[in-house]
Design an enzyme around this catalytic site. Structure first.
Site, PDB file in Angstrom:
ATOM      1  CB  SER A 183     -28.508  23.625  17.310  1.00 52.40           C
ATOM      2  OG  SER A 183     -27.578  24.656  17.006  1.00 52.40           O
ATOM      3  CG  HIS A 211     -29.078  19.448  18.552  1.00 53.02           C
ATOM      4  ND1 HIS A 211     -29.797  19.910  19.631  1.00 53.02           N
ATOM      5  CD2 HIS A 211     -27.947  20.186  18.497  1.00 53.02           C
ATOM      6  CE1 HIS A 211     -29.138  20.910  20.192  1.00 53.02           C
ATOM      7  NE2 HIS A 211     -28.016  21.100  19.528  1.00 53.02           N
ATOM      8  CE  LYS A 246     -26.905  19.622  22.094  1.00 55.23           C
ATOM      9  NZ  LYS A 246     -25.632  19.913  22.743  1.00 55.23           N
TER      10      LYS A 246
END
Length: 395
Positions: A183, A211, A246
């Site tokens: 990240s 991610h 996310k």
């Protein structure tokens, strides 16, 4: 009181160092722009809402329908009061999406990592962790039995990992754990080589793909699809962990996905699973809808990648040092922590919400501004952000 004195002393030192974190209160849903209390409306370039689904009308409606149909939840843990249909549907959908046999949801990816890593290792086993892994992976390793060997290998360094694997060849279980996308750097783990290395050494590979899902791969399935690997061993990853907070709706929740026997074992033994309530039905229903939208609208991935290219090209043309990455994370190296925080504050005054990160989150003199892109950003919004970055370089 000694504790209060210690806490106040630490807080004072954080303020003096310019690293004290101030929470910002949002007065609107998350999107490419938000209203911040005391600031006004700003463009958001710090969210993990990579596909722009956090406030998508269908995602909202699905959450509302989940609340209407199932209520707020069972008010107890799953093995006591049961599992709702929405949880089973979501877990089945996650497994199909990633290409694994089964999946199990948790209240967060932090809980998912804490729920799988310490649970599957025993005394005499070894955990090998990339040095830049997320804090949840680090803390999960600390929860493992005391007799577990814990090794840290240099970031994405296959030679160092191979040497460490060879040094623990006799360990009954060797667990290699890595982020799929890191990240703070925005770089991608060399997953194809990691899979091959783990197979040679009889190790189990765990990938936190928080991610990457919704960002990498032809259909947004994540790092393994980026490398054209299947979703299961032996040719693919052994165990996935990930988040629903996310790209997949942005609310909360995490999961573990992998072989069916793993999921059955976690249901029996994983303490975060046994002693935590299930996801709120509203969150489970929203996440289920988010995956459906991702699968039916591949153009969102195309828009995200076009937006990343536009922002990266613009920042580099302005002279900013942007790390290369195929992800939606664009780290701009600044150097000193205080300067990164100052620039972040200046951008906010110009209507652009970007966070500055410094030590100890990143190494000394490697402080950065982390720009994060969304498929929901318009070209006009990106150009406005670039103008704000340009203004920082003017006398």
């Amino acid at each position: 009181m000694p504790l209060s004195q210690r806490l106040n002393s630490t807080l004072a030192s954080l303020r003096a160092a310019g690293t004290y974190k101030h929470l910002k209160y949002l007065a609107s849903p998350m999107g490419p722009s938000v209203k911040i209390e005391g600031v006004g409306e700003v463009l958001v370039f710090c969210s993990n809402d990579y596909l722009g689904l956090a406030s998508h009308p269908e995602v909202i409606e699905a959450g509302q329908e989940g609340l209407r149909r199932y209520g707020a939840g069972t008010a107890s843990v799953r093995f006591i009061c049961g599992t709702m249909e929405c949880h089973r549907q979501l877990e089945d959908r996650i497994a199909r999406f990633l290409g694994t046999e089964a999946a199990l949801t948790f209240v967060s990816c932090w809980n998912a990592n804490a729920g799988v890593i310490p649970t599957v290792v025993e005394a005499g086993d070894t955990i090998l962790s990339d040095e830049l892994n997320h804090a949840s992976i680090i803390d999960a390793g600390r929860l493992a039995p005391k007799q577990t060997t814990r090794l840290v290998y240099k970031h994405a360094d296959l030679a160092d990992l191979a040497a460490k694997l060879a040094s623990v060849a006799a360990a009954p279980v060797k667990l290699v754990v890595t982020d799929g996308v890191f990240s703070m750097e925005g770089d991608v783990a060399p997953l194809d080589e990691l899979v091959a290395l783990c197979r040679r050494h009889g190790a189990t590979l765990v990938v936190d793909d928080s991610h990457a899902v919704g960002v990498l791969g032809a259909y947004g399935r994540g790092t393994h699809e980026h490398f054209m690997l299947p979703g299961a061993a032996p040719e693919g990853v052994d165990i996935f962990t990930g988040t629903l907070g996310k790209a997949l709706g942005g609310a909360a929740g995490g999961y573990v996905a992998g072989p069916r026997e793993l999921i059955e074992y976690l249901i029996q033994r994983s303490r975060p699973q046994l002693f935590s309530n299930a996801l709120p039905p509203s969150v489970a229903s929203s996440a289920l809808k988010a995956i459906e939208i991702l699968e039916r609208e591949p153009t969102r991935l195309a828009r995200l990648r076009a937006n990343v290219a536009r922002m990266r090209g613009g920042l580099r043309s302005l002279g900013y040092d942007v790390l290369e990455s195929p992800t939606a994370i664009l780290p701009i190296i600044i150097g000193e922590t205080a300067e990164a925080i100052r620039l972040s504050e200046q951008l906010l005054k110009r209507g652009v919400f970007v966070i500055g990160f410094g030590f100890p989150v990143v190494p000394e003199r490697k402080a950065r501004l982390r720009v994060q892109m969304s498929a929901a950003h318009t070209e006009a919004q990106i150009d406005r952000a670039l103008e704000a970055f340009a203004s920082l370089k003017r006398p």
